[in-house]
Write a protein that holds these residues in place. Structure first.
Motif, PDB file in Angstrom:
ATOM      1  N   GLY A 197       1.495 -10.542  -8.475  1.00 47.20           N
ATOM      2  CA  GLY A 197       1.022 -10.936  -7.208  1.00 47.20           C
ATOM      3  C   GLY A 197       2.049 -10.297  -6.053  1.00 47.20           C
ATOM      4  O   GLY A 197       1.645 -10.728  -5.052  1.00 47.20           O
ATOM      5  N   ALA A 198       3.227  -9.902  -6.405  1.00 42.56           N
ATOM      6  CA  ALA A 198       4.084  -9.687  -5.314  1.00 42.56           C
ATOM      7  C   ALA A 198       3.757  -8.495  -4.443  1.00 42.56           C
ATOM      8  O   ALA A 198       2.704  -7.761  -4.926  1.00 42.56           O
ATOM      9  CB  ALA A 198       5.437  -9.491  -5.961  1.00 42.56           C
ATOM     10  N   THR A 199       4.242  -8.612  -3.156  1.00 41.32           N
ATOM     11  CA  THR A 199       3.804  -7.491  -2.328  1.00 41.32           C
ATOM     12  C   THR A 199       4.757  -6.366  -2.477  1.00 41.32           C
ATOM     13  O   THR A 199       4.326  -5.261  -1.687  1.00 41.32           O
ATOM     14  CB  THR A 199       3.704  -7.996  -0.836  1.00 41.32           C
ATOM     15  N   THR A 209       9.635   0.242   3.268  1.00 38.36           N
ATOM     16  CA  THR A 209      10.003  -0.901   3.663  1.00 38.36           C
ATOM     17  C   THR A 209       8.460  -1.691   3.859  1.00 38.36           C
ATOM     18  O   THR A 209       8.478  -2.933   3.386  1.00 38.36           O
ATOM     19  CB  THR A 209      10.518  -1.393   4.761  1.00 38.36           C
ATOM     20  N   ASN A 210       7.378  -0.864   3.714  1.00 39.46           N
ATOM     21  CA  ASN A 210       5.937  -1.745   4.116  1.00 39.46           C
ATOM     22  C   ASN A 210       5.597  -2.305   2.978  1.00 39.46           C
ATOM     23  O   ASN A 210       5.723  -1.834   1.636  1.00 39.46           O
ATOM     24  CB  ASN A 210       5.041  -0.483   4.472  1.00 39.46           C
ATOM     25  N   ASP A 211       4.858  -3.493   3.039  1.00 42.77           N
ATOM     26  CA  ASP A 211       4.252  -4.147   1.997  1.00 42.77           C
ATOM     27  C   ASP A 211       3.303  -3.303   1.258  1.00 42.77           C
ATOM     28  O   ASP A 211       2.392  -2.590   1.907  1.00 42.77           O
ATOM     29  CB  ASP A 211       3.498  -5.562   2.319  1.00 42.77           C
ATOM     30  N   TRP A 212       3.006  -3.205   0.069  1.00 36.59           N
ATOM     31  CA  TRP A 212       2.015  -2.840  -0.779  1.00 36.59           C
ATOM     32  C   TRP A 212       0.695  -3.589  -0.631  1.00 36.59           C
ATOM     33  O   TRP A 212       0.756  -4.941  -0.403  1.00 36.59           O
ATOM     34  CB  TRP A 212       2.334  -2.851  -2.442  1.00 36.59           C
ATOM     35  N   SER A 355      -8.402  -4.875  -9.219  1.00 38.90           N
ATOM     36  CA  SER A 355      -7.706  -4.479  -7.951  1.00 38.90           C
ATOM     37  C   SER A 355      -6.168  -4.031  -8.503  1.00 38.90           C
ATOM     38  O   SER A 355      -5.718  -3.978  -9.693  1.00 38.90           O
ATOM     39  CB  SER A 355      -7.227  -5.690  -7.054  1.00 38.90           C
ATOM     40  N   LEU A 356      -5.552  -2.934  -7.636  1.00 37.69           N
ATOM     41  CA  LEU A 356      -4.128  -2.478  -7.861  1.00 37.69           C
ATOM     42  C   LEU A 356      -3.548  -2.475  -6.773  1.00 37.69           C
ATOM     43  O   LEU A 356      -3.931  -2.662  -5.714  1.00 37.69           O
ATOM     44  CB  LEU A 356      -4.424  -1.033  -8.387  1.00 37.69           C
TER      45      LEU A 356
END
Length: 401
Positions: A197-199, A209-212, A355-356
């Motif tokens: 569940g990490a971003t 650097t942007n979150d997934w 989800s992915l």
């Protein structure tokens, strides 16, 4: 009787080969018989057993002193006579060997060790026809001693033995490189994608650097289900068929030689370059194939059969990245929702709702390129390994009688 000669020989050798009984040239020395209760978790000497060669089982130890003929040391030739039988060359330290292993002692200096090892390797297939036992297949010492051993001059033996040792070293080298690359790829799969569940992943390219984001597969693709097209199979059909047997364990297409004609049914299920196909059934209960994905590399060449789904990615979902993530972290999710018993399956509607994690398009492409390069190296070494093994097999057939 005409002289026995192999099909391929080193230059300078022309004499016929001789035939003798193997037992006239080799002694088969039994190892020490141990009861399970006599094997220790720690001790003075390791006890070499059949399992240490074939299954990497745990080592046991013994405190008993080494008898003259109950140990092997580096360079000794052995023969495993139970279960997974065959010759082995020992390269480790002085070690006690178990009862299910023979140490081979040459009776004279006119038999080369490496030649004998290679001859025994070739003879292994014929030996399989003479084994005994059901729960534990084995070959007897008497049977081995009576094998017809066809051999040649010691100098020719040494040339043959050295050739096969060099070939084996090359095979081992490529096996080692292949194993290292596969471990490296596994490490990339663990670290270049977010966990639990990490971003963000634990390792990423510095400029990103942007979150997934979490996205459902169904929102990133359009799909077409496969149907039964067996009745349209023709020998010289224009399309290759993607069926359940087309999915290799390396996520590459396996050509089964199936071809199909063009008609209304097949024309609506033709894959294009960049499309993906996913197998939804698996004939193995272990799930070796279920959820695997192929990436199509040509237009108008492949048609999907039943039990496969054709996927076309959206503009913000890179096709090569999709191939990588669907065969990696996403496939683990697919395997958790399978149904069935002897032949497991999964419904695509359930897969589409999974989800992915998705980064921006440029990072997808950077990750995909990394995996593509690693996979190309894996494929290269696998092909070299396959070629070397085929060469060895051919030489075994042509350089021995």
């Amino acid at each position: 009787m005409a002289d026995k000669v192999p099909d391929i020989r080193f230059k300078g050798f022309s004499d016929g080969w001789e035939q003798r009984k193997l037992g006239d040239e080799v002694q088969f020395l039994n190892g020490r018989a141990y009861k399970q209760s006599e094997l220790l978790d720690k001790g003075k000497y390791k006890v070499l057993r059949v399992g240490n060669f074939n299954t990497n089982e745990r080592w046991y130890y013994s405190d008993l002193e080494l008898d003259k003929n109950k140990y092997v040391e580096s360079g000794d030739l052995m023969y495993l006579w139970a279960t997974n039988f065959g010759p082995e060359l020992w390269t480790g330290p002085k070690t006690i060997y178990h009862y299910h292993i023979w140490k081979l002692k040459l009776n004279s200096d006119h038999v080369d060790r490496d030649f004998l090892y290679t001859w025994l390797l070739k003879d292994k297939e014929a030996i399989k026809q003479s084994t005994n036992g059901t729960t534990m297949v084995h070959v007897t010492k008497g049977n081995m001693e009576q094998r017809d051993f066809v051999w040649t001059d010691i100098n020719e033996q040494q040339c043959i033995g050295q050739l096969f040792m060099k070939t084996d070293k090359l095979i081992t080298l490529h096996q080692r490189k292949l194993s290292q690359l596969e471990k490296f790829k596994s490490s990339l799969l663990q670290n270049l994608f977010p966990k639990n569940g990490a971003t963000n992943p634990s390792v990423r390219f510095g400029e990103f650097t942007n979150d997934w984001e979490q996205r459902k597969l169904g929102d990133l693709t359009t799909h077409k289900n496969g149907v039964a097209i067996e009745k349209y199979f023709v020998e010289d059909g224009p399309y290759k068929v993607i069926s359940i047997g087309s999915y290799g364990k390396n996520n590459e297409y396996v050509d089964q030689g199936l071809r199909t004609e063009k008609n209304d049914t097949t024309a609506s299920r033709i894959a294009q370059h960049g499309d993906l196909t996913m197998v939804l059934n698996d004939k193995t209960t272990s799930g070796e194939i279920i959820g695997r994905v192929l990436r199509i590399n040509a237009d108008d060449e492949y048609v999907i059969n039943q039990r496969t789904e054709l996927l076309r990615v959206s503009d913000d979902f890179d096709s090569q990245f999709a191939y990588t993530i669907l065969n990696g972290p996403f496939r683990n999710k697919v395997k958790r929702i399978v149904q069935g018993g002897t032949q497991i399956y999964v419904n695509y509607s359930a897969v589409a709702s999974l989800s992915l994690s998705l980064p921006e398009k440029e990072e997808q492409q950077a990750i995909a390129l990394m995996f593509e390069r690693v996979q190309n190296l894996i494929t290269l070494h696998q092909r070299k390994l396959d070629s070397l093994e085929k060469l060895k097999k051919l030489l075994l057939q042509k350089m021995f009688i």
